[in-house]
Motif scaffolding. Sequence first.
Motif, PDB file in Angstrom:
ATOM      1  N   SER A  73       0.836  -1.198   0.000  1.00  0.00           N
ATOM      2  CA  SER A  73       0.000   0.000   0.000  1.00  0.00           C
ATOM      3  C   SER A  73       0.875   1.254   0.000  1.00  0.00           C
ATOM      4  CB  SER A  73      -0.896   0.001   1.240  1.00  0.00           C
ATOM      5  OG  SER A  73      -1.525   1.255   1.394  1.00  0.00           O
ATOM      6  N   PRO A  74       0.422   2.295  -0.712  1.00  0.00           N
ATOM      7  CA  PRO A  74       1.181   3.570  -0.670  1.00  0.00           C
ATOM      8  C   PRO A  74       1.319   4.108   0.743  1.00  0.00           C
ATOM      9  CG  PRO A  74      -0.460   3.588  -2.425  1.00  0.00           C
ATOM     10  CD  PRO A  74      -0.720   2.358  -1.634  1.00  0.00           C
ATOM     11  N   TRP A  75       0.301   3.772   1.590  1.00  0.00           N
ATOM     12  CA  TRP A  75       0.363   4.238   2.970  1.00  0.00           C
ATOM     13  C   TRP A  75       1.502   3.551   3.737  1.00  0.00           C
ATOM     14  CZ3 TRP A  75      -2.375   8.429   3.830  1.00  0.00           C
ATOM     15  CH2 TRP A  75      -3.542   8.641   3.097  1.00  0.00           C
ATOM     16  N   ALA A  76       1.972   2.426   3.242  1.00  0.00           N
ATOM     17  CA  ALA A  76       3.049   1.706   3.920  1.00  0.00           C
ATOM     18  C   ALA A  76       4.421   1.956   3.281  1.00  0.00           C
ATOM     19  CB  ALA A  76       2.759   0.207   3.907  1.00  0.00           C
ATOM     20  N   ILE A  77       4.426   2.218   2.004  1.00  0.00           N
ATOM     21  CA  ILE A  77       5.701   2.346   1.282  1.00  0.00           C
ATOM     22  C   ILE A  77       6.528   3.503   1.819  1.00  0.00           C
ATOM     23  CG2 ILE A  77       6.707   2.913  -0.947  1.00  0.00           C
ATOM     24  CD1 ILE A  77       4.455   1.277  -2.246  1.00  0.00           C
ATOM     25  N   ILE A  78       5.888   4.652   2.040  1.00  0.00           N
ATOM     26  CA  ILE A  78       6.639   5.835   2.493  1.00  0.00           C
ATOM     27  C   ILE A  78       7.221   5.619   3.892  1.00  0.00           C
ATOM     28  CG2 ILE A  78       6.420   8.278   3.106  1.00  0.00           C
ATOM     29  CD1 ILE A  78       4.389   8.535   0.838  1.00  0.00           C
ATOM     30  N   PRO A  79       6.395   5.168   4.871  1.00  0.00           N
ATOM     31  CA  PRO A  79       6.996   4.925   6.198  1.00  0.00           C
ATOM     32  C   PRO A  79       8.110   3.883   6.167  1.00  0.00           C
ATOM     33  CG  PRO A  79       4.619   4.969   6.361  1.00  0.00           C
ATOM     34  CD  PRO A  79       4.945   4.980   4.912  1.00  0.00           C
ATOM     35  N   VAL A  80       7.918   2.816   5.397  1.00  0.00           N
ATOM     36  CA  VAL A  80       8.956   1.778   5.317  1.00  0.00           C
ATOM     37  C   VAL A  80      10.242   2.342   4.706  1.00  0.00           C
ATOM     38  CG1 VAL A  80       9.584  -0.386   4.161  1.00  0.00           C
ATOM     39  CG2 VAL A  80       7.365  -0.173   5.278  1.00  0.00           C
ATOM     40  N   PHE A  81      10.075   3.169   3.675  1.00  0.00           N
ATOM     41  CA  PHE A  81      11.260   3.771   3.045  1.00  0.00           C
ATOM     42  C   PHE A  81      12.029   4.625   4.054  1.00  0.00           C
ATOM     43  CE2 PHE A  81      13.087   7.495   0.901  1.00  0.00           C
ATOM     44  CZ  PHE A  81      14.028   6.865   0.095  1.00  0.00           C
ATOM     45  N   LEU A  82      11.300   5.445   4.794  1.00  0.00           N
ATOM     46  CA  LEU A  82      11.955   6.302   5.792  1.00  0.00           C
ATOM     47  C   LEU A  82      12.599   5.472   6.884  1.00  0.00           C
ATOM     48  CD1 LEU A  82       9.296   9.159   6.182  1.00  0.00           C
ATOM     49  CD2 LEU A  82      11.461   9.258   4.946  1.00  0.00           C
ATOM     50  N   ALA A  83      11.873   4.382   7.290  1.00  0.00           N
ATOM     51  CA  ALA A  83      12.417   3.538   8.353  1.00  0.00           C
ATOM     52  C   ALA A  83      13.682   2.827   7.892  1.00  0.00           C
ATOM     53  CB  ALA A  83      11.360   2.523   8.793  1.00  0.00           C
ATOM     54  N   VAL A  84      13.664   2.295   6.679  1.00  0.00           N
ATOM     55  CA  VAL A  84      14.854   1.610   6.151  1.00  0.00           C
ATOM     56  C   VAL A  84      16.015   2.593   6.059  1.00  0.00           C
ATOM     57  CG1 VAL A  84      15.829   0.492   4.108  1.00  0.00           C
ATOM     58  CG2 VAL A  84      13.558  -0.168   4.940  1.00  0.00           C
ATOM     59  N   LEU A  85      15.725   3.786   5.555  1.00  0.00           N
ATOM     60  CA  LEU A  85      16.747   4.812   5.441  1.00  0.00           C
ATOM     61  C   LEU A  85      17.314   5.161   6.812  1.00  0.00           C
ATOM     62  CD1 LEU A  85      18.010   6.562   3.180  1.00  0.00           C
ATOM     63  CD2 LEU A  85      16.350   8.341   3.772  1.00  0.00           C
ATOM     64  N   GLY A  86      16.398   5.283   7.777  1.00  0.00           N
ATOM     65  CA  GLY A  86      16.839   5.615   9.132  1.00  0.00           C
ATOM     66  C   GLY A  86      17.638   4.511   9.775  1.00  0.00           C
ATOM     67  N   ILE A  87      17.212   3.253   9.566  1.00  0.00           N
ATOM     68  CA  ILE A  87      17.953   2.127  10.146  1.00  0.00           C
ATOM     69  C   ILE A  87      19.358   2.060   9.554  1.00  0.00           C
ATOM     70  CG2 ILE A  87      18.070  -0.389  10.167  1.00  0.00           C
ATOM     71  CD1 ILE A  87      15.027  -0.395  10.529  1.00  0.00           C
ATOM     72  N   LEU A  88      19.457   2.290   8.228  1.00  0.00           N
ATOM     73  CA  LEU A  88      20.764   2.277   7.593  1.00  0.00           C
ATOM     74  C   LEU A  88      21.654   3.398   8.151  1.00  0.00           C
ATOM     75  CD1 LEU A  88      19.776   1.546   3.878  1.00  0.00           C
ATOM     76  CD2 LEU A  88      20.849  -0.035   5.511  1.00  0.00           C
ATOM     77  N   ALA A  89      21.049   4.564   8.287  1.00  0.00           N
ATOM     78  CA  ALA A  89      21.824   5.696   8.811  1.00  0.00           C
ATOM     79  C   ALA A  89      22.236   5.447  10.250  1.00  0.00           C
ATOM     80  CB  ALA A  89      20.991   6.971   8.710  1.00  0.00           C
ATOM     81  N   THR A  90      21.313   4.939  11.051  1.00  0.00           N
ATOM     82  CA  THR A  90      21.621   4.670  12.469  1.00  0.00           C
ATOM     83  C   THR A  90      22.695   3.600  12.574  1.00  0.00           C
ATOM     84  OG1 THR A  90      19.337   5.210  13.026  1.00  0.00           O
ATOM     85  CG2 THR A  90      20.622   4.028  14.684  1.00  0.00           C
ATOM     86  N   SER A  91      22.521   2.561  11.752  1.00  0.00           N
ATOM     87  CA  SER A  91      23.534   1.502  11.769  1.00  0.00           C
ATOM     88  C   SER A  91      24.904   2.050  11.387  1.00  0.00           C
ATOM     89  CB  SER A  91      23.128   0.379  10.804  1.00  0.00           C
ATOM     90  OG  SER A  91      21.888  -0.179  11.188  1.00  0.00           O
ATOM     91  N   GLY A  92      24.910   2.945  10.400  1.00  0.00           N
ATOM     92  CA  GLY A  92      26.169   3.553   9.989  1.00  0.00           C
ATOM     93  C   GLY A  92      26.804   4.353  11.110  1.00  0.00           C
ATOM     94  N   VAL A  93      25.995   5.098  11.844  1.00  0.00           N
ATOM     95  CA  VAL A  93      26.505   5.895  12.968  1.00  0.00           C
ATOM     96  C   VAL A  93      27.055   4.988  14.052  1.00  0.00           C
ATOM     97  CG1 VAL A  93      25.844   7.460  14.835  1.00  0.00           C
ATOM     98  CG2 VAL A  93      25.012   7.860  12.509  1.00  0.00           C
ATOM     99  N   ILE A  94      26.279   3.939  14.380  1.00  0.00           N
ATOM    100  CA  ILE A  94      26.716   3.027  15.437  1.00  0.00           C
ATOM    101  C   ILE A  94      28.034   2.361  15.049  1.00  0.00           C
ATOM    102  CG2 ILE A  94      26.158   0.878  16.635  1.00  0.00           C
ATOM    103  CD1 ILE A  94      23.217   1.701  16.485  1.00  0.00           C
ATOM    104  N   ILE A  95      28.104   1.900  13.796  1.00  0.00           N
ATOM    105  CA  ILE A  95      29.333   1.250  13.338  1.00  0.00           C
ATOM    106  C   ILE A  95      30.505   2.225  13.401  1.00  0.00           C
ATOM    107  CG2 ILE A  95      30.484   0.263  11.315  1.00  0.00           C
ATOM    108  CD1 ILE A  95      27.725  -0.921  10.551  1.00  0.00           C
TER     109      ILE A  95
END
Length: 879
Positions: free
Chosen positions: A593-615
């Motif tokens: 659903s379009p209602w899910a795609i945007i939040p998932v995209f932001l969450a994936v982006l955020g998890i990648l960024a957070t993981s990068g910071v932690i690493i």
Amino acid sequence: MTSQHHTTSLCHHRRISGAPGQHVGSLIHVMWIVMMGFTSETWASTETQPHSIKIEGDVTLGGLFPVHSRGPAGVPCGEIKKEKGIHRMEAMLYALDQINSDPDLLPNITLGARILDTCSRDTYALEQSLTFVQALIQKDNSDVRCSNGEPPIIPKPERVIGVIGASASSVSIMVANVLRLFAIPQISYASTAPELSDNNRYDFFSRVVPPDSFQAQAMVDIVKAMGWNYVSTLASEGNYGESGVDAFIQISREAGLCIAQSIKIPREPREGEFDKVIKRLMETSNARGVIIFANEDDIKRVLEAAKRANLTGHFLFVGSDSWGAKNSPILNLEDVAEGAVTILPKRASIEGFDQYFTTRSLENNRRNIWFAEFWEDDFKCKLTRPGIRGDSGLRKCTGEERISQDSIYEQEGKVQFVIDAVYAMAHALHSMHMDLCPGLMGVCDKMDPVDGRMLLSYIRAVSFNGSAGTGVMFNENGDAPGRYDIFQYQLSNTTNPGYKIIGQWTNHLRLNDMQWSGGDKLVPDSVCSFPCESGERKRMVKGVPCCWHCELCDGYQYLLDEFNCDTCPFDMRPTSNRTGCRPTPIIKLEWSSPWAIIPVFLAVLGILATSGVIITFIRFNDTPIVRASGRELSYVLLTGIFLIYLITFLMIAEPSTVVCAFRRLFLGLGMSISYSAMLTKTNRIYRIFEQGKKSVTPPKFISPTSQLIITFILISVQLLGIFIWFGVVPPHTIVDFDELHPPNPEYARGILKCDMSDLSLIGCLSYSMVLMVTCTVYAIKSRGVPETFNEAKPIGFTMYTTCIIWLAFVPIFFGTSQSTEKMFIQTTTLTVSMSLSAMVSLGMLYIPKVYVIIFHPEQNVQKRKRKKAMTIYNETAKF
């Protein structure tokens, strides 16, 4: 054998007095005269015998036939009636001839007759029928003397032992009231009024045709077979029409039919009366079916009025046996009568009568005093009579014309019943003669005079095969069994237009194919209201059970029964035709659903960024920037940010008990971890700054270990609340059918969700909001700290931005509570808001540090080393 019978005395008389012992006959006679308003001239005409046919015989039967139609006002008789009058009357003469020539039936006894014309009028028929009772009224002539002193010679009047007739029920009722007083049996060949079945009032009346109660039942069955439930009735004023309609109405109510109009045609209709009848019928134009119990004159005038009103083909007539298969009522009105369904007691054409009647001529039928008039009407010619000037418009009759050759001939429908009535009387007399006069020839003393009551008992006991081969018998009320032929007048698609037999009725109906205007086989409608569509209930019109308004079962209702709608259970919705309920589809937020795609995209982006910071932080754990940022709290804060991004996936995942438990746990936990760490940091900075103003002694609990303890204490409050919630209300899934419950049930959906209401969700986040607000307050208080505390301002900007995000979240979240896509909007709003707040924290606090660590490692050294490096760099640059 034909005569004008006169029973006058040979000198004048002065007084007539009734003889005792005759059931007060004279008194009754006088009462009838007074009741009917007879004048002295009327009585005189009765005494001198009315215009009649006299057939000599050993015993005399009376006959009543409508030889003429009803005349206009002031005139008793009108035009001659060829079929209903002459045919039927000749049938009686034919039957008398057959009986008198039969050696086995009434041997050596000749039946005679006195036949009268009723002129289709009951009052006139009553006046005429007084002839039949004259012989039973004894007159005291003891004081009557001629002028010479001699007693007068008074001829003995003939004695009528039984009467055949009458035709119309109103005439039969009027006559039967007189005949019963003098115990004269009566057998009708055409009167069908149900009233005549009353054996207490009409005990001397019998009939060879079934009563209208049978006919009415047959007509009700016809109406039901055609699918009609809303009809009008027309009745000629009088016993036949009114009682026939009454019987039909009574039976139709029991059958569930409705009467739109019940109209009575006056006995003496005024000009324009029939136009008013048609106008009244059109007031309920849906009632196209018209049940008509009327004489043929009224039937004809009703059809004429319908034609004048340009309503040809609108009305669908169902006619009683008075219409039957007669041509006279529909002459020149065939188009109006097309499709008319009529009923007639089951009959057959009597071949012997056809041979008899078609051989009648002016020469061999002189006994019929009305035959000359019939001749003129049948052949459209004029007979030459002494003293009467011929009509120049008509040709002269030759006397050589022949019936059926020079004119149209079809045997009238009641001929069979006239013959059967005469034979019933003859069989009764035969049985009576065998019992009273065994072995004797002719009329014996025991039958002279014939006892009327005894004759009646023999009439009721007769059982023989009639002229058409069907059984003739009577029940205890003098009624014949019900056997009817059903006719329809058809014009289209037939080489021989006319009445066609389409069925029979003998206690139950059998109908064959019917045909309507234009050859259509589909039965036209005659209903007040058409059947409701699927999913519509009937709202009945008060007082008219066949009329209703159709109302759609709206909303989430379905048709419970014919008259009621009911609401589907909460988890169901009506079927498309609203005849039942079906399960409401259950939906959830889909990953696609379009209602899910945007939040998932932001969450994936955020998890990648957070993981990068932690690493990055782990890789450069001992560098000054990492140590300066407070490694311990930074890892805690980054863990909270990671959990904030992770909650997006839990919010979109299909709800289950495990998913719902993790939602409760992590929805507020990630934020409480993040804001607990930031609150601890800002609080530490604020305390250090404030303590520095007072003394050089550092404040307590500013060590990394103390900071972690404070943070975990703050986090534990959130965890305690969650575990208490787990204990009070264990996590589970629900299907919410109220959220997507629009007016149109086609769009109704059940939403599979966790048992978290909007308030419980806000409650779950409320502690984090308190931490966020508190942190914001400390950030504001710490805004003036020296640059030495390099994290104070980023934390402040983070909290300001976060507050703005969540202030925007609240109206969006609650403002969509009435939307049909509430769940999707709120889930997306919540996850995006959390992701944005996490991004703000990550972007403000850690992205700049990671940037320096990776792209400017020279700045990630201790300050004095950095100064020495800068000096060497500057000196080298000079060269």
